[in-house]
Scaffold this motif. Structure first.
Motif, PDB file in Angstrom:
ATOM      1  N   MET A   1       0.855  -1.183   0.000  1.00 23.54           N
ATOM      2  CA  MET A   1       0.000   0.000   0.000  1.00 23.54           C
ATOM      3  C   MET A   1       0.895   1.238   0.000  1.00 23.54           C
ATOM      4  SD  MET A   1      -2.965   0.756   2.695  1.00 23.54           S
ATOM      5  CE  MET A   1      -3.671   2.345   2.887  1.00 23.54           C
ATOM      6  N   THR A   2       0.676   2.117  -0.900  1.00 25.96           N
ATOM      7  CA  THR A   2       1.474   3.329  -0.975  1.00 25.96           C
ATOM      8  C   THR A   2       0.864   4.412  -0.108  1.00 25.96           C
ATOM      9  OG1 THR A   2       0.239   4.056  -2.905  1.00 25.96           O
ATOM     10  CG2 THR A   2       2.269   2.821  -3.306  1.00 25.96           C
ATOM     11  N   GLY A   3       1.714   5.292   0.364  1.00 30.15           N
ATOM     12  CA  GLY A   3       1.234   6.402   1.173  1.00 30.15           C
ATOM     13  C   GLY A   3       1.079   6.096   2.653  1.00 30.15           C
ATOM     14  N   VAL A   4       1.371   4.880   3.067  1.00 32.67           N
ATOM     15  CA  VAL A   4       1.272   4.522   4.479  1.00 32.67           C
ATOM     16  C   VAL A   4       2.663   4.632   5.087  1.00 32.67           C
ATOM     17  CG1 VAL A   4       0.720   2.703   6.123  1.00 32.67           C
ATOM     18  CG2 VAL A   4      -0.667   2.982   4.086  1.00 32.67           C
ATOM     19  N   GLU A   5       2.758   5.392   6.149  1.00 28.71           N
ATOM     20  CA  GLU A   5       4.055   5.564   6.813  1.00 28.71           C
ATOM     21  C   GLU A   5       4.384   4.356   7.673  1.00 28.71           C
ATOM     22  OE1 GLU A   5       5.001   9.153   8.878  1.00 28.71           O
ATOM     23  OE2 GLU A   5       3.668  10.311   7.587  1.00 28.71           O
ATOM     24  N   ASP A   6       5.685   4.017   7.691  1.00 37.31           N
ATOM     25  CA  ASP A   6       6.139   2.987   8.618  1.00 37.31           C
ATOM     26  C   ASP A   6       5.998   3.524  10.032  1.00 37.31           C
ATOM     27  OD1 ASP A   6       6.822   1.335   6.524  1.00 37.31           O
ATOM     28  OD2 ASP A   6       8.956   1.767   6.623  1.00 37.31           O
ATOM     29  N   LYS A   7       5.914   2.619  10.977  1.00 35.47           N
ATOM     30  CA  LYS A   7       5.850   2.982  12.394  1.00 35.47           C
ATOM     31  C   LYS A   7       7.071   2.409  13.088  1.00 35.47           C
ATOM     32  CE  LYS A   7       0.869   3.013  12.883  1.00 35.47           C
ATOM     33  NZ  LYS A   7      -0.199   2.675  13.801  1.00 35.47           N
ATOM     34  N   THR A   8       7.248   2.799  14.338  1.00 35.19           N
ATOM     35  CA  THR A   8       8.334   2.274  15.146  1.00 35.19           C
ATOM     36  C   THR A   8       7.737   1.484  16.293  1.00 35.19           C
ATOM     37  OG1 THR A   8       9.699   4.167  14.566  1.00 35.19           O
ATOM     38  CG2 THR A   8      10.376   2.899  16.473  1.00 35.19           C
ATOM     39  N   CYS A   9       8.295   0.300  16.557  1.00 32.82           N
ATOM     40  CA  CYS A   9       7.832  -0.545  17.659  1.00 32.82           C
ATOM     41  C   CYS A   9       8.035   0.187  18.984  1.00 32.82           C
ATOM     42  CB  CYS A   9       8.588  -1.866  17.664  1.00 32.82           C
ATOM     43  SG  CYS A   9       8.126  -2.983  19.004  1.00 32.82           S
ATOM     44  N   ALA A  10       7.017   0.181  19.816  1.00 36.48           N
ATOM     45  CA  ALA A  10       7.063   0.869  21.112  1.00 36.48           C
ATOM     46  C   ALA A  10       8.050   0.223  22.074  1.00 36.48           C
ATOM     47  CB  ALA A  10       5.673   0.889  21.741  1.00 36.48           C
ATOM     48  N   VAL A  11       8.453  -1.013  21.817  1.00 33.32           N
ATOM     49  CA  VAL A  11       9.353  -1.722  22.730  1.00 33.32           C
ATOM     50  C   VAL A  11      10.785  -1.748  22.213  1.00 33.32           C
ATOM     51  CG1 VAL A  11       9.844  -3.945  23.841  1.00 33.32           C
ATOM     52  CG2 VAL A  11       7.497  -3.120  23.681  1.00 33.32           C
ATOM     53  N   CYS A  12      10.988  -2.286  21.024  1.00 36.05           N
ATOM     54  CA  CYS A  12      12.365  -2.469  20.540  1.00 36.05           C
ATOM     55  C   CYS A  12      12.862  -1.309  19.692  1.00 36.05           C
ATOM     56  CB  CYS A  12      12.498  -3.781  19.775  1.00 36.05           C
ATOM     57  SG  CYS A  12      11.704  -3.785  18.153  1.00 36.05           S
ATOM     58  N   GLY A  13      11.978  -0.438  19.255  1.00 34.26           N
ATOM     59  CA  GLY A  13      12.392   0.713  18.473  1.00 34.26           C
ATOM     60  C   GLY A  13      12.704   0.417  17.020  1.00 34.26           C
ATOM     61  N   ARG A  14      12.424  -0.799  16.563  1.00 37.99           N
ATOM     62  CA  ARG A  14      12.653  -1.129  15.149  1.00 37.99           C
ATOM     63  C   ARG A  14      11.458  -0.699  14.310  1.00 37.99           C
ATOM     64  NH1 ARG A  14      15.341  -5.945  17.318  1.00 37.99           N
ATOM     65  NH2 ARG A  14      17.532  -5.753  16.760  1.00 37.99           N
ATOM     66  N   ARG A  15      11.711  -0.513  13.029  1.00 36.08           N
ATOM     67  CA  ARG A  15      10.663  -0.092  12.097  1.00 36.08           C
ATOM     68  C   ARG A  15       9.638  -1.214  11.908  1.00 36.08           C
ATOM     69  NH1 ARG A  15      13.854   1.859   8.920  1.00 36.08           N
ATOM     70  NH2 ARG A  15      14.427   0.137   7.691  1.00 36.08           N
ATOM     71  N   ARG A  20      -0.510  -6.234   4.850  1.00 36.58           N
ATOM     72  CA  ARG A  20      -1.913  -6.307   4.428  1.00 36.58           C
ATOM     73  C   ARG A  20      -2.822  -6.757   5.577  1.00 36.58           C
ATOM     74  NH1 ARG A  20      -4.292  -6.830  -0.676  1.00 36.58           N
ATOM     75  NH2 ARG A  20      -2.199  -7.035  -1.519  1.00 36.58           N
ATOM     76  N   LYS A  21      -2.353  -7.688   6.409  1.00 37.61           N
ATOM     77  CA  LYS A  21      -3.201  -8.192   7.498  1.00 37.61           C
ATOM     78  C   LYS A  21      -3.551  -7.111   8.515  1.00 37.61           C
ATOM     79  CE  LYS A  21       0.396 -10.017  10.547  1.00 37.61           C
ATOM     80  NZ  LYS A  21       0.851 -11.215  11.245  1.00 37.61           N
ATOM     81  N   TRP A  22      -2.785  -6.011   8.516  1.00 43.78           N
ATOM     82  CA  TRP A  22      -3.048  -4.915   9.445  1.00 43.78           C
ATOM     83  C   TRP A  22      -3.860  -3.789   8.806  1.00 43.78           C
ATOM     84  CZ3 TRP A  22       2.757  -4.812  10.972  1.00 43.78           C
ATOM     85  CH2 TRP A  22       3.011  -5.824  11.895  1.00 43.78           C
ATOM     86  N   ALA A  23      -4.349  -3.984   7.595  1.00 47.16           N
ATOM     87  CA  ALA A  23      -5.017  -2.916   6.854  1.00 47.16           C
ATOM     88  C   ALA A  23      -6.179  -2.300   7.630  1.00 47.16           C
ATOM     89  CB  ALA A  23      -5.505  -3.436   5.504  1.00 47.16           C
ATOM     90  N   ASP A  24      -6.948  -3.112   8.337  1.00 42.74           N
ATOM     91  CA  ASP A  24      -8.125  -2.604   9.038  1.00 42.74           C
ATOM     92  C   ASP A  24      -7.813  -1.886  10.341  1.00 42.74           C
ATOM     93  OD1 ASP A  24      -9.765  -3.552   7.039  1.00 42.74           O
ATOM     94  OD2 ASP A  24     -10.125  -5.466   8.043  1.00 42.74           O
ATOM     95  N   ASP A  25      -6.644  -2.149  10.927  1.00 43.22           N
ATOM     96  CA  ASP A  25      -6.341  -1.507  12.217  1.00 43.22           C
ATOM     97  C   ASP A  25      -4.905  -0.991  12.318  1.00 43.22           C
ATOM     98  OD1 ASP A  25      -5.140  -3.974  12.392  1.00 43.22           O
ATOM     99  OD2 ASP A  25      -5.789  -4.371  14.425  1.00 43.22           O
ATOM    100  N   TRP A  26      -4.350  -0.520  11.193  1.00 45.19           N
ATOM    101  CA  TRP A  26      -2.973  -0.023  11.165  1.00 45.19           C
ATOM    102  C   TRP A  26      -2.740   1.044  12.223  1.00 45.19           C
ATOM    103  CZ3 TRP A  26       1.695  -1.210  10.235  1.00 45.19           C
ATOM    104  CH2 TRP A  26       2.682  -0.254   9.996  1.00 45.19           C
ATOM    105  N   GLU A  27      -3.711   1.897  12.465  1.00 49.24           N
ATOM    106  CA  GLU A  27      -3.533   2.970  13.448  1.00 49.24           C
ATOM    107  C   GLU A  27      -3.364   2.441  14.867  1.00 49.24           C
ATOM    108  OE1 GLU A  27      -7.906   2.277  12.866  1.00 49.24           O
ATOM    109  OE2 GLU A  27      -6.272   2.675  11.496  1.00 49.24           O
ATOM    110  N   HIS A  28      -3.733   1.197  15.125  1.00 46.33           N
ATOM    111  CA  HIS A  28      -3.606   0.607  16.462  1.00 46.33           C
ATOM    112  C   HIS A  28      -2.367  -0.271  16.635  1.00 46.33           C
ATOM    113  CE1 HIS A  28      -7.991   1.451  16.159  1.00 46.33           C
ATOM    114  NE2 HIS A  28      -7.691   2.052  17.303  1.00 46.33           N
ATOM    115  N   VAL A  29      -1.640  -0.523  15.563  1.00 47.95           N
ATOM    116  CA  VAL A  29      -0.444  -1.375  15.626  1.00 47.95           C
ATOM    117  C   VAL A  29       0.653  -0.626  16.370  1.00 47.95           C
ATOM    118  CG1 VAL A  29       1.352  -2.528  14.272  1.00 47.95           C
ATOM    119  CG2 VAL A  29      -1.026  -2.611  13.521  1.00 47.95           C
TER     120      VAL A  29
END
Length: 125
Positions: A1-15, A20-29
């Motif tokens: 999916m284009t236009g979606v920013e990567d996030k950083t893990c709250a624990v390990c700090g990795r990208r 696709r499996k997170w498409a419905d709740d990406w904002e909560h990952v």
């Protein structure tokens, strides 16, 4: 999916890269893996972040670097070796927060992919 920013893990700090499996709740990952979800950010992790910032702000000259082991030793002088990976994780979280950068051989590196020895320094400016 284009236009979606990567996030950083709250624990390990990795990208965390969009899947696709997170498409419905990406904002909560928030976590990159089940292991990070289980581990969470512990008191020792916060202490390591504070040690990194303290060492850079009060014990090193401007532009100087520290090794993650310096922070680990500041938190636990006896068991510092067990804190090496948590110290690297703390440094990656601080990179995400815009407080420090991770360098190898004087060059800034991507904290998610850096292998081998790293150094931590304050963000310039």
């Amino acid at each position: 999916m284009t236009g979606v920013e990567d996030k950083t893990c709250a624990v390990c700090g990795r990208r965390i890269t969009w899947r696709r499996k997170w498409a419905d709740d990406w904002e909560h990952v928030r976590y990159c893996s089940a292991g990070c979800r289980r581990r969470g950010v512990r008191t020792v992790d916060t202490a390591l972040e504070e040690a990194i910032v303290d060492l850079l702000d009060h014990h090193r000259k401007a532009g100087a670097t520290i090794c993650p082991s310096d922070a680990a030793r500041a938190v636990d002088a006896e068991g510092w070796r067990d804190l090496m990976e948590p110290a690297r994780m703390a440094a990656r979280r601080l990179v995400d927060a815009g407080r420090v950068e991770i360098v190898q051989k004087g060059a800034v590196v991507d904290p998610s992919t850096a292998k081998g020895p790293i150094r931590i320094r304050r963000m310039p400016g």
